[in-house]
Design a protein around this motif. Structure first.
Motif, PDB file in Angstrom:
ATOM      1  N   GLU A  40     -25.537 -26.188 -18.225  1.00 63.59           N
ATOM      2  CA  GLU A  40     -26.603 -25.430 -18.904  1.00 63.59           C
ATOM      3  C   GLU A  40     -27.595 -23.615 -17.795  1.00 63.59           C
ATOM      4  O   GLU A  40     -27.329 -22.560 -18.816  1.00 63.59           O
ATOM      5  CB  GLU A  40     -27.506 -25.623 -20.070  1.00 63.59           C
ATOM      6  CG  GLU A  40     -27.382 -25.130 -20.791  1.00 63.59           C
ATOM      7  CD  GLU A  40     -28.145 -25.917 -22.299  1.00 63.59           C
ATOM      8  OE1 GLU A  40     -29.024 -25.365 -23.268  1.00 63.59           O
ATOM      9  OE2 GLU A  40     -28.462 -27.333 -22.152  1.00 63.59           O
ATOM     10  N   ALA A  41     -28.549 -24.648 -16.823  1.00 60.11           N
ATOM     11  CA  ALA A  41     -29.040 -23.288 -16.754  1.00 60.11           C
ATOM     12  C   ALA A  41     -28.909 -22.449 -15.561  1.00 60.11           C
ATOM     13  O   ALA A  41     -28.908 -21.187 -16.113  1.00 60.11           O
ATOM     14  CB  ALA A  41     -30.236 -24.597 -15.336  1.00 60.11           C
ATOM     15  N   LEU A  42     -27.774 -22.574 -14.913  1.00 63.12           N
ATOM     16  CA  LEU A  42     -26.261 -22.185 -13.914  1.00 63.12           C
ATOM     17  C   LEU A  42     -25.916 -21.310 -15.131  1.00 63.12           C
ATOM     18  O   LEU A  42     -25.858 -20.158 -14.704  1.00 63.12           O
ATOM     19  CB  LEU A  42     -25.664 -22.801 -13.544  1.00 63.12           C
ATOM     20  CG  LEU A  42     -26.362 -23.329 -12.505  1.00 63.12           C
ATOM     21  CD1 LEU A  42     -25.562 -24.164 -11.238  1.00 63.12           C
ATOM     22  CD2 LEU A  42     -27.386 -22.336 -11.549  1.00 63.12           C
ATOM     23  N   ALA A  43     -25.638 -21.588 -16.474  1.00 64.62           N
ATOM     24  CA  ALA A  43     -24.728 -20.092 -17.275  1.00 64.62           C
ATOM     25  C   ALA A  43     -25.753 -18.963 -17.814  1.00 64.62           C
ATOM     26  O   ALA A  43     -25.372 -18.274 -17.743  1.00 64.62           O
ATOM     27  CB  ALA A  43     -24.030 -21.258 -18.434  1.00 64.62           C
ATOM     28  N   LEU A  44     -26.762 -19.530 -18.273  1.00 61.20           N
ATOM     29  CA  LEU A  44     -28.119 -18.670 -18.344  1.00 61.20           C
ATOM     30  C   LEU A  44     -28.082 -17.446 -17.690  1.00 61.20           C
ATOM     31  O   LEU A  44     -28.559 -16.579 -17.795  1.00 61.20           O
ATOM     32  CB  LEU A  44     -29.884 -19.656 -18.817  1.00 61.20           C
ATOM     33  CG  LEU A  44     -29.441 -20.075 -20.224  1.00 61.20           C
ATOM     34  CD1 LEU A  44     -30.831 -21.269 -20.699  1.00 61.20           C
ATOM     35  CD2 LEU A  44     -30.014 -19.840 -21.433  1.00 61.20           C
ATOM     36  N   ILE A  45     -28.313 -18.105 -16.380  1.00 64.16           N
ATOM     37  CA  ILE A  45     -28.728 -17.175 -15.531  1.00 64.16           C
ATOM     38  C   ILE A  45     -27.417 -15.964 -15.163  1.00 64.16           C
ATOM     39  O   ILE A  45     -27.586 -14.917 -14.876  1.00 64.16           O
ATOM     40  CB  ILE A  45     -29.037 -18.259 -13.838  1.00 64.16           C
ATOM     41  CG1 ILE A  45     -30.320 -19.083 -14.394  1.00 64.16           C
ATOM     42  CG2 ILE A  45     -28.767 -17.217 -12.952  1.00 64.16           C
ATOM     43  CD1 ILE A  45     -30.760 -19.621 -12.766  1.00 64.16           C
ATOM     44  N   ALA A  46     -26.404 -17.034 -14.804  1.00 60.39           N
ATOM     45  CA  ALA A  46     -25.287 -15.954 -14.887  1.00 60.39           C
ATOM     46  C   ALA A  46     -24.986 -15.444 -15.787  1.00 60.39           C
ATOM     47  O   ALA A  46     -24.562 -13.879 -16.028  1.00 60.39           O
ATOM     48  CB  ALA A  46     -23.348 -17.302 -14.488  1.00 60.39           C
ATOM     49  N   ALA A  47     -24.917 -15.306 -17.267  1.00 62.18           N
ATOM     50  CA  ALA A  47     -24.925 -15.081 -18.531  1.00 62.18           C
ATOM     51  C   ALA A  47     -25.879 -13.236 -17.825  1.00 62.18           C
ATOM     52  O   ALA A  47     -26.234 -12.933 -19.120  1.00 62.18           O
ATOM     53  CB  ALA A  47     -25.442 -15.045 -19.462  1.00 62.18           C
ATOM     54  N   GLY A  48     -26.715 -13.830 -17.504  1.00 62.31           N
ATOM     55  CA  GLY A  48     -27.964 -12.347 -17.060  1.00 62.31           C
ATOM     56  C   GLY A  48     -29.117 -12.209 -17.746  1.00 62.31           C
ATOM     57  O   GLY A  48     -30.074 -11.449 -18.199  1.00 62.31           O
ATOM     58  N   ALA A  49     -28.949 -13.395 -17.846  1.00 59.84           N
ATOM     59  CA  ALA A  49     -30.533 -13.738 -18.781  1.00 59.84           C
ATOM     60  C   ALA A  49     -32.150 -13.485 -18.161  1.00 59.84           C
ATOM     61  O   ALA A  49     -31.745 -13.478 -17.004  1.00 59.84           O
ATOM     62  CB  ALA A  49     -31.084 -15.468 -19.249  1.00 59.84           C
ATOM     63  N   GLU A  50     -32.560 -12.806 -18.696  1.00 60.63           N
ATOM     64  CA  GLU A  50     -34.191 -12.271 -18.239  1.00 60.63           C
ATOM     65  C   GLU A  50     -35.265 -13.061 -17.186  1.00 60.63           C
ATOM     66  O   GLU A  50     -35.219 -13.760 -18.619  1.00 60.63           O
ATOM     67  CB  GLU A  50     -34.751 -11.042 -18.663  1.00 60.63           C
ATOM     68  CG  GLU A  50     -35.895 -10.146 -17.927  1.00 60.63           C
ATOM     69  CD  GLU A  50     -36.082  -8.885 -18.929  1.00 60.63           C
ATOM     70  OE1 GLU A  50     -37.224  -8.754 -18.611  1.00 60.63           O
ATOM     71  OE2 GLU A  50     -35.885  -8.450 -19.692  1.00 60.63           O
ATOM     72  N   ILE A  51     -35.463 -13.283 -17.085  1.00 60.51           N
ATOM     73  CA  ILE A  51     -36.009 -14.721 -16.499  1.00 60.51           C
ATOM     74  C   ILE A  51     -36.760 -14.150 -14.931  1.00 60.51           C
ATOM     75  O   ILE A  51     -36.409 -13.484 -14.286  1.00 60.51           O
ATOM     76  CB  ILE A  51     -35.041 -15.809 -15.642  1.00 60.51           C
ATOM     77  CG1 ILE A  51     -34.358 -16.595 -16.732  1.00 60.51           C
ATOM     78  CG2 ILE A  51     -36.119 -17.002 -15.316  1.00 60.51           C
ATOM     79  CD1 ILE A  51     -32.949 -17.534 -15.454  1.00 60.51           C
ATOM     80  N   GLU A  52     -38.383 -14.444 -15.643  1.00 62.21           N
ATOM     81  CA  GLU A  52     -39.115 -13.645 -14.603  1.00 62.21           C
ATOM     82  C   GLU A  52     -40.450 -14.650 -13.758  1.00 62.21           C
ATOM     83  O   GLU A  52     -41.058 -14.928 -12.746  1.00 62.21           O
ATOM     84  CB  GLU A  52     -40.729 -12.887 -15.343  1.00 62.21           C
ATOM     85  CG  GLU A  52     -39.854 -11.648 -16.281  1.00 62.21           C
ATOM     86  CD  GLU A  52     -40.834 -11.247 -16.868  1.00 62.21           C
ATOM     87  OE1 GLU A  52     -41.412 -10.320 -16.757  1.00 62.21           O
ATOM     88  OE2 GLU A  52     -40.446 -11.458 -17.839  1.00 62.21           O
ATOM     89  N   GLY A  53     -39.764 -15.998 -14.243  1.00 63.57           N
ATOM     90  CA  GLY A  53     -40.583 -17.370 -13.585  1.00 63.57           C
ATOM     91  C   GLY A  53     -39.524 -19.065 -14.253  1.00 63.57           C
ATOM     92  O   GLY A  53     -39.190 -19.147 -15.318  1.00 63.57           O
ATOM     93  N   ALA A  54     -40.097 -19.875 -13.748  1.00 58.95           N
ATOM     94  CA  ALA A  54     -39.321 -20.931 -14.203  1.00 58.95           C
ATOM     95  C   ALA A  54     -39.840 -22.243 -13.646  1.00 58.95           C
ATOM     96  O   ALA A  54     -40.300 -21.944 -12.864  1.00 58.95           O
ATOM     97  CB  ALA A  54     -37.697 -21.537 -13.346  1.00 58.95           C
ATOM     98  N   VAL A  55     -39.745 -23.121 -15.582  1.00 59.12           N
ATOM     99  CA  VAL A  55     -40.113 -24.586 -14.028  1.00 59.12           C
ATOM    100  C   VAL A  55     -39.342 -25.177 -15.073  1.00 59.12           C
ATOM    101  O   VAL A  55     -38.234 -25.088 -15.460  1.00 59.12           O
ATOM    102  CB  VAL A  55     -41.833 -25.195 -15.945  1.00 59.12           C
ATOM    103  CG1 VAL A  55     -41.747 -26.345 -15.087  1.00 59.12           C
ATOM    104  CG2 VAL A  55     -42.509 -24.185 -15.296  1.00 59.12           C
TER     105      VAL A  55
END
Length: 133
Positions: A40-55
């Motif tokens: 699920e996390a990889l799918a969010l990243i691949a979908a281009g979710a704008e992420i500026e930090g992660a826990v």
């Protein structure tokens, strides 16, 4: 403190994910996820979710978080591992300097480390803008 900063939460324990989400939102940030699996996390990243930090929790139901962390680090996105077992061995061998907070330490400590990493990144960008053409 986080002022609309978009933070990805990767955590498979619902209560911990909710707690992290509340802290991030209380600090003015926006939560991406929470993702409960590596897939699920990889799918969010691949979908281009704008992420500026992660826990990131170190271990999830479908494996350890190494692939997610590697994707984020490759994009220069600050990451904090918040896990009961520490940083996964493969990830530790590649990026031994990733910040780690061991559960049951307070989730706020993980968020504090993440905020510091995000602020350091923003300061570096400002310095580069001032000194590079």
């Amino acid at each position: 403190m986080l002022e609309h900063t978009k933070i990805l939460i990767v955590e498979d324990e619902a209560v911990i994910a909710m707690h992290l989400s509340m802290i991030i939102e209380d600090c003015g940030g926006e939560v991406i996820g929470p993702a409960i699996s590596v897939a699920e996390a990889l799918a969010l990243i691949a979908a281009g979710a704008e992420i500026e930090g992660a826990v990131l929790d170190g271990n999830l139901g479908d494996g350890d978080v190494t692939p997610v962390a590697l994707e984020l680090v490759a994009k220069a996105i600050p990451v904090v591992i918040y896990s009961g077992v520490g940083i996964p061995p493969d990830l530790a061998s590649i990026h031994p300097d990733l910040p780690v907070v061991l559960k049951p330490q307070a989730a706020s400590k993980a968020i504090s480390l993440l905020v510091a990493s995000i602020e350091d990144k923003q300061i570096c960008k400002q310095i580069c803008r001032l000194h590079l053409p």
